[in-house]
Design an enzyme around this catalytic site. Structure first.
Site, mmCIF file in Angstrom:
data_model
loop_
_atom_site.group_PDB
_atom_site.id
_atom_site.type_symbol
_atom_site.label_atom_id
_atom_site.label_comp_id
_atom_site.label_asym_id
_atom_site.label_seq_id
_atom_site.Cartn_x
_atom_site.Cartn_y
_atom_site.Cartn_z
ATOM 1 C CG ASP A 81 23.678 57.681 13.591
ATOM 2 O OD1 ASP A 81 24.666 58.366 13.262
ATOM 3 O OD2 ASP A 81 22.538 58.150 13.712
ATOM 4 C CB CYS A 122 25.223 56.320 6.746
ATOM 5 S SG CYS A 122 25.649 54.644 6.186
ATOM 6 C CE LYS A 124 21.249 61.639 12.726
ATOM 7 N NZ LYS A 124 21.364 60.177 12.675
ATOM 8 C CB CYS A 195 21.953 49.059 8.583
ATOM 9 S SG CYS A 195 23.490 49.261 9.512
ATOM 10 C CD GLU A 491 19.811 57.166 15.700
ATOM 11 O OE1 GLU A 491 20.410 56.072 15.803
ATOM 12 O OE2 GLU A 491 19.542 57.677 14.607
ATOM 13 C CB SER A 517 18.112 53.546 15.850
ATOM 14 O OG SER A 517 18.420 52.777 14.710
#
Length: 611
Positions: A81, A122, A124, A195, A491, A517
């Site tokens: 993303d 991550c 999705k 992240c 997002e 996000s």
């Protein structure tokens, strides 16, 4: 007892051809009759959260086979993303969730696999695999790739922690030089893994622990730490045991729908609210609940948000705290332990690894156990060395953070806020509700009123913010970005980051029928339902209309009388519910197909076939 699904393809004279093909994959006579376990991987070199997964599928496969099963690995797609953000690539992110769920269903059902280990990480990918697991309802264990280490940079004679959002904010802030931006960019994402803050990926991986479908530590153990290898090894052995219990002992308690019950979804949402998780988790939990045929709705989320306190604040809510710090404080089991102490969980329900959640907490909550193994596990620390290699370091903190008054995880008595980290707002602007991450909202703007500045796309909003069209007190309203209108429900990390870079993070609000996000913060209200493209009131707002936001009382109101709104609705019905300005977007057939079936955010943006 239910027969092994795989025997459809491995037993009987008429399956000689299928067995011949199985033999070509390496199976031998003694393998026919063993449980066939699908290792559902999501390795890709496009995504730092998945770049290290290539060999981990085979690690799990070896453990499955050593436990007496047959392992067969396949891959799903995975969209980053952050890389897809800020351009038309983001149109594909949410729809990829459905593709992932479908691809898992296709592979598992086509080959009659008996059970699954889902290796996700991550944004999705975990939700897509979760939807598939609850749709298929065969034994499953989730094990994710783990969070990346927080970035660190020497800044004004001190070491500052960083993440992806810091790089975005700095790039849009004229106070930073090109050299400073480059230094932040190079330091923000130092290792493999999802992240480092409480963004969507980590939020969802944490929620798999609360749902009971993954092992303790799944949401918080760093991707780089050697301790994470144990989760993959244990998952391989555990899934064979679960498969045998179901197919050989007729034990339905091991099935995902028996574990991820309504109470488990309540527990997961309670955790999400307490840790200030990403608003995207609302979307994904609603979608997963529908796959499980559980009537878990926005009303349940609203109910929970009114009684669950904020017990943990992590980036982006607090820039100095990241997933490595949550793990150091006892991880998700530590937060669940405090929620249990407050009487906010149902702990009599099972997990894949324990007879009940209560027993799991007694063993894994660092404030309840003296187990040297558990305390050592949660002492895992970042290595501080940039790497794309999993399990590459073994650093540890001297001791675990068990301070529930001033540490990373708080008790209810010392909560950051007695009001939850997520809230559902209702009103004439969002009859079916909208979502705000209150953990990221400054107390000074919990009540906010201002004029709407209308943008018909994220792109035009970004230009408006960067070109100085937004002033303190304004409400940025971005519409036609919902599941149908986008399509794909983009997002809005760039708009929120740019507001912050312009010093407007505590002076403006942003409202959208799109989503945010997990890295977004500030007064960011998303998932407005119904969306503009399906006739929602957000499509009737005009430039300068006053919007009143009242988070404590869970209200959002467009200050326009009913008669005027009725007139506007008649005009919009005649003109068609579409953006007032032309958007230069190439909408592929694949995206059009998604838009044709997509439902509102209030239903998880799942697909629904036309009547």
């Amino acid at each position: 007892m239910p027969p092994y699904r795989s025997r459809t393809t491995t037993h009987g004279r008429n399956m000689a051809g299928a067995r011949g093909l199985w033999r070509a994959t390496g199976m031998k006579d003694e393998d026919f009759g063993k449980p066939i376990i699908a290792v559902v991987n999501s390795f890709t070199q496009f995504v730092p959260g998945h770049v290290h997964l290539k060999d981990l599928g085979q690690l799990v496969a070896r453990e499955i086979e050593s436990a007496g099963g047959v392992a067969k690995e396949f891959n799903t797609i995975a969209v980053d993303d952050g890389i897809a953000m800020g351009h038309d690539g983001m149109l594909y992110s949410l729809p990829s969730r459905e593709l992932i769920a479908d691809s898992v269903e296709y592979m598992v059902n086509a080959h009659c696999a008996d059970a699954m280990v889902c290796i996700s990480n991550c944004d999705k990918i975990t939700p897509g695999m979760l939807m598939a697991a609850l749709r298929l309802n065969i034994p499953v264990v989730f094990v994710s790739g783990g969070p990346m280490e927080a970035g660190k940079v020497v800044w004004e004679d001190s070491v500052k922690k960083l993440d992806l959002v810091d790089a975005m904010v700095a790039a849009a802030d004229d106070h930073y030089t090109d050299e400073q931006v480059k230094a932040i960019e190079r330091s923000a994402c130092p290792t493999c893994g999802s992240c480092s803050g409480m963004f969507t990926a980590n939020s969802m991986n944490c929620l798999t622990e609360a749902l009971g479908l993954s092992l303790p530590g799944n949401g918080s153990t760093l991707a780089t730490h050697a301790d994470r290898k144990r989760l993959f090894v244990e998952a391989g052995h555990l899934i064979v045991d679960l498969a045998r219990r179901y197919y050989e002992q007729d034990d339905e308690s091991v099935l995902p729908r028996s574990i991820a019950t309504f109470s488990a979804f309540e527990n997961a949402m309670t955790l999400d609210i307490a840790m200030g998780g990403s608003t995207n988790t609302v979307l994904h939990l609603l979608a997963a609940a529908q796959e499980a045929e559980i009537d878990f709705t926005m009303a349940d989320i609203d109910r929970l948000s009114r009684r669950v306190p904020v017990l943990c604040k992590v980036a982006p809510a607090v820039s100095s705290v990241h997933m490595e710090d949550v793990h150091h404080a006892g991880g998700i089991m530590g937060i669940l332990g405090q929620l249990d102490n407050a009487g906010l969980l149902t702990t009599s329900i099972p997990t894949v690894h324990s007879e009940t959640l209560a027993k799991a907490l007694d063993h894994w909550d660092v404030t309840r156990t003296n187990s040297e193994m558990v305390h050592k596990f949660y002492s895992a620390a970042p290595g501080g060395v940039p790497t794309q290699v999993a399990f590459s370091q073994e650093r540890r903190f001297d001791k675990v953070d068990t301070d529930r008054e001033k540490g990373v995880i708080h008790s209810k008595e010392h909560a950051f806020s007695q009001d939850g980290g997520l809230a559902v707002l209702y009103g004439n602007l969002a009859e079916d509700g909208c979502i705000v991450k209150t953990a990221g909202v400054d107390d000074s703007i919990l009540k906010f009123s201002g004029p709407a500045r209308i943008f018909e796309s994220q792109d035009s909003a970004v230009l408006g913010i960067l070109n100085g069209k937004i002033k303190p007190g304004d409400i940025v309203l971005i519409r036609y970005e919902g599941p149908r209108g986008g399509p794909g429900m983009q997002e809005m990390l760039y708009p929120t980051s740019y507001l912050k870079s312009k010093g407007l993070g505590k002076a403006c609000a942003l409202i959208t029928d799109g989503r945010f996000s997990g890295g977004s913060s500030g007064l960011s209200i998303g998932h407005v339902s119904p969306e503009a493209a399906e006739g929602g009131t957000i499509g009737l707002v005009r430039e300068g209309d006053i919007i009143d936001i009242d988070i404590p009382n869970r209200k959002i109101h467009l200050a326009v009388d009913d008669a005027t709104l009725a007139e506007r609705r008649a005009e919009q019905d005649a003109a068609g519910w579409k953006p007032a300005e032309e958007r230069k977007r190439k909408i592929s057939t694949a995206l059009k197909a998604y838009a044709a079936m997509a439902t509102s955010a209030a239903r998880g943006a799942v697909r629904k076939l036309p009547d």
